[in-house]
Enzyme design. Structure first.
Site, PDB file in Angstrom:
ATOM      1  N   CYS A   5      -6.595  -4.497  -7.292  1.00  0.00           N
ATOM      2  CA  CYS A   5      -6.362  -4.306  -5.864  1.00  0.00           C
ATOM      3  C   CYS A   5      -5.821  -5.569  -5.194  1.00  0.00           C
ATOM      4  O   CYS A   5      -5.173  -5.483  -4.153  1.00  0.00           O
ATOM      5  CB  CYS A   5      -7.631  -3.824  -5.173  1.00  0.00           C
ATOM      6  SG  CYS A   5      -9.101  -4.767  -5.571  1.00  0.00           S
ATOM      7  N   HIS A   6      -6.034  -6.730  -5.815  1.00  0.00           N
ATOM      8  CA  HIS A   6      -5.489  -7.975  -5.249  1.00  0.00           C
ATOM      9  C   HIS A   6      -3.966  -7.996  -5.312  1.00  0.00           C
ATOM     10  O   HIS A   6      -3.336  -8.751  -4.592  1.00  0.00           O
ATOM     11  CB  HIS A   6      -6.081  -9.195  -5.970  1.00  0.00           C
ATOM     12  CG  HIS A   6      -5.728  -9.293  -7.411  1.00  0.00           C
ATOM     13  ND1 HIS A   6      -6.305  -8.486  -8.377  1.00  0.00           N
ATOM     14  CD2 HIS A   6      -4.841 -10.086  -8.061  1.00  0.00           C
ATOM     15  CE1 HIS A   6      -5.791  -8.785  -9.557  1.00  0.00           C
ATOM     16  NE2 HIS A   6      -4.899  -9.753  -9.398  1.00  0.00           N
ATOM     17  N   GLU A  18      -1.859 -15.905 -10.713  1.00  0.00           N
ATOM     18  CA  GLU A  18      -0.793 -15.155 -11.383  1.00  0.00           C
ATOM     19  C   GLU A  18       0.599 -15.648 -11.003  1.00  0.00           C
ATOM     20  O   GLU A  18       1.596 -15.026 -11.339  1.00  0.00           O
ATOM     21  CB  GLU A  18      -0.935 -13.664 -11.041  1.00  0.00           C
ATOM     22  CG  GLU A  18      -2.245 -13.080 -11.519  1.00  0.00           C
ATOM     23  CD  GLU A  18      -2.354 -11.581 -11.270  1.00  0.00           C
ATOM     24  OE1 GLU A  18      -1.308 -10.927 -11.092  1.00  0.00           O
ATOM     25  OE2 GLU A  18      -3.488 -11.074 -11.268  1.00  0.00           O
ATOM     26  N   TYR A  71       0.833  -1.199   0.000  1.00  0.00           N
ATOM     27  CA  TYR A  71       0.000   0.000   0.000  1.00  0.00           C
ATOM     28  C   TYR A  71       0.870   1.252   0.000  1.00  0.00           C
ATOM     29  O   TYR A  71       0.577   2.230  -0.687  1.00  0.00           O
ATOM     30  CB  TYR A  71      -0.948   0.005   1.212  1.00  0.00           C
ATOM     31  CG  TYR A  71      -1.957  -1.112   1.168  1.00  0.00           C
ATOM     32  CD1 TYR A  71      -2.972  -1.130   0.221  1.00  0.00           C
ATOM     33  CD2 TYR A  71      -1.893  -2.165   2.071  1.00  0.00           C
ATOM     34  CE1 TYR A  71      -3.894  -2.162   0.173  1.00  0.00           C
ATOM     35  CE2 TYR A  71      -2.813  -3.208   2.028  1.00  0.00           C
ATOM     36  CZ  TYR A  71      -3.814  -3.206   1.079  1.00  0.00           C
ATOM     37  OH  TYR A  71      -4.713  -4.221   1.028  1.00  0.00           O
ATOM     38  N   ASN A  76     -12.685  -0.104  -4.161  1.00  0.00           N
ATOM     39  CA  ASN A  76     -12.485  -0.233  -5.602  1.00  0.00           C
ATOM     40  C   ASN A  76     -13.727  -0.832  -6.279  1.00  0.00           C
ATOM     41  O   ASN A  76     -14.084  -1.965  -6.010  1.00  0.00           O
ATOM     42  CB  ASN A  76     -11.253  -1.128  -5.833  1.00  0.00           C
ATOM     43  CG  ASN A  76     -10.990  -1.427  -7.283  1.00  0.00           C
ATOM     44  OD1 ASN A  76     -11.533  -0.795  -8.177  1.00  0.00           O
ATOM     45  ND2 ASN A  76     -10.137  -2.415  -7.509  1.00  0.00           N
TER      46      ASN A  76
END
Length: 198
Positions: free
Chosen positions: A153-154, A182, A122, A145
């Site tokens: 945001c993940h 990912e 963050y 979001n």
């Protein structure tokens, strides 16, 4: 994005049923899978923050995929490929967030530049957005979001590469699942962190 009618649509992916809403300018809301398709639609069309969402009204729902505007159909195809683990360029999908503050707009723009398989904290995201030190406010922006995946945001973590929170259905478990998709493996969150919306 060409001038098209506003609307919303639910579609099946490898992650479950996802919902999107759009205006002629871009995607206004993306809802990750809820408990079931009805829950996903309820979450997608819920009034949030008091902002009008005509694209989310019952009469704006597109029921047949072949009736989607071409740019929305292309976005649906990319999101399905993402759900299968393909590293697709979701940042190319236009978003329309007219009710977002300038601070959040800057944070979301910076977040959209985080690539597939990359993560930031963050604090790092706040700095990239031009708001160094505003890590809490950045976390709050991520928690609010309206278009997760499109504003990824993940991919934003708490200090020390801890998962932090996640406001989508499934909470931190969903965040960890998206990151694993990912190729990023993190330790499970501290149960106390799971309750935070960022």
């Amino acid at each position: 994005m060409e001038a098209t009618a506003s609307g919303h649509f639910l579609f099946e992916t490898a992650l479950g049923v996802v919902g999107i809403a759009w205006t002629p300018r871009g995607i206004t809301r993306l809802q990750l899978p809820g408990r079931d398709p009805a829950d996903t639609e309820r979450l997608l069309t819920a009034v949030r923050n008091g902002f009008p969402r005509p694209e989310c009204t019952a009469d704006a729902r597109v029921r047949l995929e072949r009736l989607l505007p071409p740019t929305i159909a292309a976005a649906v195809a990319l999101l399905r490929r993402y759900a299968l683990g393909e590293p697709v360029a979701l940042a190319a999908i236009p978003v329309d967030l007219p009710y977002v503050s300038e601070f959040r707009r800057a944070v979301y723009r910076a977040a959209r530049r985080i690539g597939h398989g990359e993560v930031l904290t963050y604090g790092e995201l706040a700095e990239r957005a031009g708001h160094a030190g505003a890590f809490r406010e950045t976390g709050t922006a991520m928690g609010a979001n309206p278009v997760p995946l499109l504003v990824p945001c993940h991919r934003v973590l708490a200090a020390g590469r801890k998962p932090g929170g996640f406001s989508a259905p499934g909470g931190v478990a969903t965040k960890l699942r998206l990151l694993a998709l990912e190729g990023i493996r993190l330790e499970a969150a501290d149960p106390a962190q799971a309750s935070f919306g960022f």
